[in-house]
Design a protein around this motif. Structure first.
Motif, short mmCIF file in Angstrom:
data_model
loop_
_atom_site.label_atom_id
_atom_site.label_comp_id
_atom_site.label_asym_id
_atom_site.label_seq_id
_atom_site.Cartn_x
_atom_site.Cartn_y
_atom_site.Cartn_z
N LYS A 153 0.62 -1.68 0.41
CA LYS A 153 -0.01 0.09 0.38
C LYS A 153 0.87 0.88 0.21
O LYS A 153 0.17 1.68 -0.40
CB LYS A 153 -1.16 -0.24 1.08
CG LYS A 153 -1.47 1.69 1.33
CD LYS A 153 -2.38 1.03 2.75
CE LYS A 153 -2.98 2.96 2.59
NZ LYS A 153 -3.81 2.91 4.43
N TRP A 156 2.27 1.59 -3.88
CA TRP A 156 1.22 2.00 -4.24
C TRP A 156 1.21 3.23 -4.20
O TRP A 156 1.09 4.30 -4.68
CB TRP A 156 -0.22 1.40 -4.23
CG TRP A 156 -1.58 1.25 -5.20
CD1 TRP A 156 -1.30 0.00 -5.82
CD2 TRP A 156 -1.85 2.30 -4.42
NE1 TRP A 156 -2.49 0.60 -6.91
CE2 TRP A 156 -3.37 1.83 -6.22
CE3 TRP A 156 -2.84 3.01 -4.27
CZ2 TRP A 156 -4.10 2.55 -6.51
CZ3 TRP A 156 -3.96 4.35 -4.82
CH2 TRP A 156 -4.46 3.50 -5.76
N SER A 271 -8.16 2.46 1.52
CA SER A 271 -7.42 0.93 1.69
C SER A 271 -8.14 -0.33 0.45
O SER A 271 -7.32 -1.07 0.65
CB SER A 271 -7.31 0.85 2.96
OG SER A 271 -6.56 1.65 3.54
N ILE A 274 -7.10 -1.01 -2.54
CA ILE A 274 -5.95 -1.13 -2.73
C ILE A 274 -5.78 -2.25 -2.42
O ILE A 274 -5.16 -3.18 -3.32
CB ILE A 274 -5.02 -0.58 -2.00
CG1 ILE A 274 -5.32 0.67 -2.90
CG2 ILE A 274 -3.69 -0.84 -2.04
CD1 ILE A 274 -4.26 2.65 -1.17
N TRP A 275 -6.03 -2.82 -1.59
CA TRP A 275 -6.77 -4.31 -0.83
C TRP A 275 -7.03 -5.37 -2.36
O TRP A 275 -6.40 -6.30 -3.07
CB TRP A 275 -7.10 -4.26 -0.57
CG TRP A 275 -6.95 -5.25 0.93
CD1 TRP A 275 -7.12 -3.88 2.62
CD2 TRP A 275 -6.48 -6.05 1.72
NE1 TRP A 275 -6.04 -4.64 3.31
CE2 TRP A 275 -5.36 -6.03 3.01
CE3 TRP A 275 -5.42 -7.43 1.73
CZ2 TRP A 275 -5.33 -6.27 4.20
CZ3 TRP A 275 -4.63 -7.95 1.92
CH2 TRP A 275 -4.52 -7.53 3.59
#
Length: 467
Positions: A153, A156, A271, A274-275
């Motif tokens: 993360k 990213w 988040s 992003i997972w």
């Protein structure tokens, strides 16, 4: 002539393959090929199949506005689909085929074999459109993929930059025989189940995103774990079939990569997006995940000692644990389940009932309207402690305390288990302790959580020790 192949990217806005195909001068046709036997082998849920079919109607309408006709065909599997695509390319003198990549092993093989069929007759142009950052672009300092989410993360977020949503221009006009075109009055030969609670018009989908970003996102962190609240985005089905892109979601949040100016709730939702990318990248680097194998090598040593009768009771929502049963009944009725409850029921199947996580993975895919292989596989392996950055095996959700924490007064439970309406709040998560339980048409717990927890710890320790 150019051909755009649609699969799980059923949108016009921000569709890279479509945008790159249309130059305003070269005629463009589009195609969607249903593959019922392939879908069956992948456990595509009937409710998602229905959502796809209904979405095709909206897609057909939007493509017409761009002068792009949508051709529809049904082939049994990917190999037959490729043969048909080759015939269409010959029939329309197609010079280039444009498509967005999927990263599952069969889908990747499909594109490779299509390129082999094309040879020198026409070219196949592929695009990384499913993720905001393509697999292979987010690597650690050793040039390897990340095996833990938090460092992924952070990397990213450093790379992502400004997220731009693009729209296609209008194509040159082209005519296609009517018998080849998508016809909304038909349907798949694949089984379908009514998905009409989910709108498929692009304006309505985008409005859902706008409403969530404006009204709910800031409260997402605080409220997302409570299933009785309407606090999640409800956009996962559209991300799963590509009716909306992850870029559109991040752009709507107005994420500023320099100042990171988001509310705590919006950061938490980011988040989650992003997972989604983390798991997509993972299956790109680890094809074994698409072959019914655990990420961790010791997973093969795990002994699943559970009873298949217990699997049936878990599927039917009859385990005797109210929060588990309410969640499973929501899944079976709606084709959707609250994310917190997905973790609860997955932990219960693997660590209370000692049943293979792959049984749950397949059952979820066969029921979920938002079934996505990478996210589903990643979630199940996380809960079973066999996956990349999964929870430690000794972390075992207590189905009673999970219910008490996230559905304290049993509001969600009563909505799905009306048999428990008469049970007082004090006993709603342990109804078998109520002195009038014998008058309630609801089963006692099929296992004792405390006993099963000890068994789980021993089974997992044994598996790791063998390795």
């Amino acid at each position: 002539m150019r051909l755009v192949l649609f699969n799980r990217d059923l949108r016009v806005t921000d569709n890279t393959a479509l945008i790159e195909a249309i130059d305003g001068e070269t005629p463009v046709i589009a195609a969607f090929v249903a593959t019922p036997e392939q879908w069956k082998s992948h456990s595509l849920s009937p409710i998602q199949a229905d959502l796809i079919w209904r979405r095709l109607t909206a897609l057909d309408s939007e493509l017409k506005q761009l002068n792009v006709p949508l051709i529809y065909h049904e082939a049994q599997d990917y190999a037959a689909a490729n043969t048909w695509v080759a015939d269409i390319c010959d029939q329309f003198a197609v010079q280039e085929v444009f498509l967005n990549c999927d990263y599952e092993i069969n889908e990747a093989k499909r594109v490779m074999e299509l390129s082999e069929i094309a040879g020198s007759k026409w070219s196949v142009r592929t695009f990384d459109d499913k993720c905001i950052l393509r697999p292979g672009s987010v690597l650690n300092q050793k040039g390897e993929y990340f095996k833990v989410f938090t460092p992924f993360k952070k990397a990213w977020l450093k790379i992502v930059g400004e997220v731009i949503v693009r729209k296609p221009q209008v194509s040159a006009l082209v005519t296609v025989p009517a018998n080849l075109l998508y016809d909304s009055s038909s349907s798949f030969s694949y089984p379908t189940r009514d998905s009409s609670e989910w709108p498929v018009d692009s304006h309505e989908i985008i409005q859902r995103l706008r409403d969530f970003s404006a009204d709910k996102a800031s409260f997402y962190q605080a409220e997302r774990d409570f299933p009785a609240l309407d606090s999640t985005s409800m956009l996962s089905p559209y991300l799963a079939i590509g009716a909306i892109s992850a870029r559109q979601c991040v752009a709507r949040l107005k994420y500023d990569a320099v100042n990171c100016s988001l509310s705590t709730g919006a950061e938490t939702w980011l988040s989650e997006l992003i997972w989604r990318e983390f798991y997509q990248h993972l299956i790109y680097f680890e094809p074994k995940l698409c072959q019914h194998r655990g990420y961790l090598s010791w997973e093969k040593n795990l002994k699943w000692t559970g009873k298949l009768d217990h699997f049936r009771q878990w599927c039917e929502g009859k385990t005797g644990y109210p929060i588990v049963d309410a969640a499973m009944r929501q899944l079976n009725t709606k084709g959707w389940m609250h994310n917190r409850l997905r973790m609860v029921v997955a932990s219960f199947l693997t660590k209370d009932l000692h049943l293979d996580w792959k049984l749950g993975e397949q059952y979820f895919m066969a029921q979920l309207i938002d079934g996505d292989f990478a996210a589903n596989n990643g979630g199940w392996q996380w809960c079973a402690s066999t996956g990349c950055d999964g929870q430690p095996y000794f972390r075992i959700f207590n189905p009673i305390s999970q219910g008490e924490k996230f559905d304290a007064n049993g509001e969600f439970i009563r909505a799905w288990i009306p048999e428990l309406n008469s049970v007082p709040n004090k006993f709603i998560h342990k109804p078998w302790l109520w002195n009038e339980f014998e008058n309630v048409d609801y089963p006692k717990p099929i296992v004792d959580h405390k006993i099963q927890r000890d068994i789980t710890l021993a089974l997992y320790k044994d598996a790791k020790d063998q390795h």
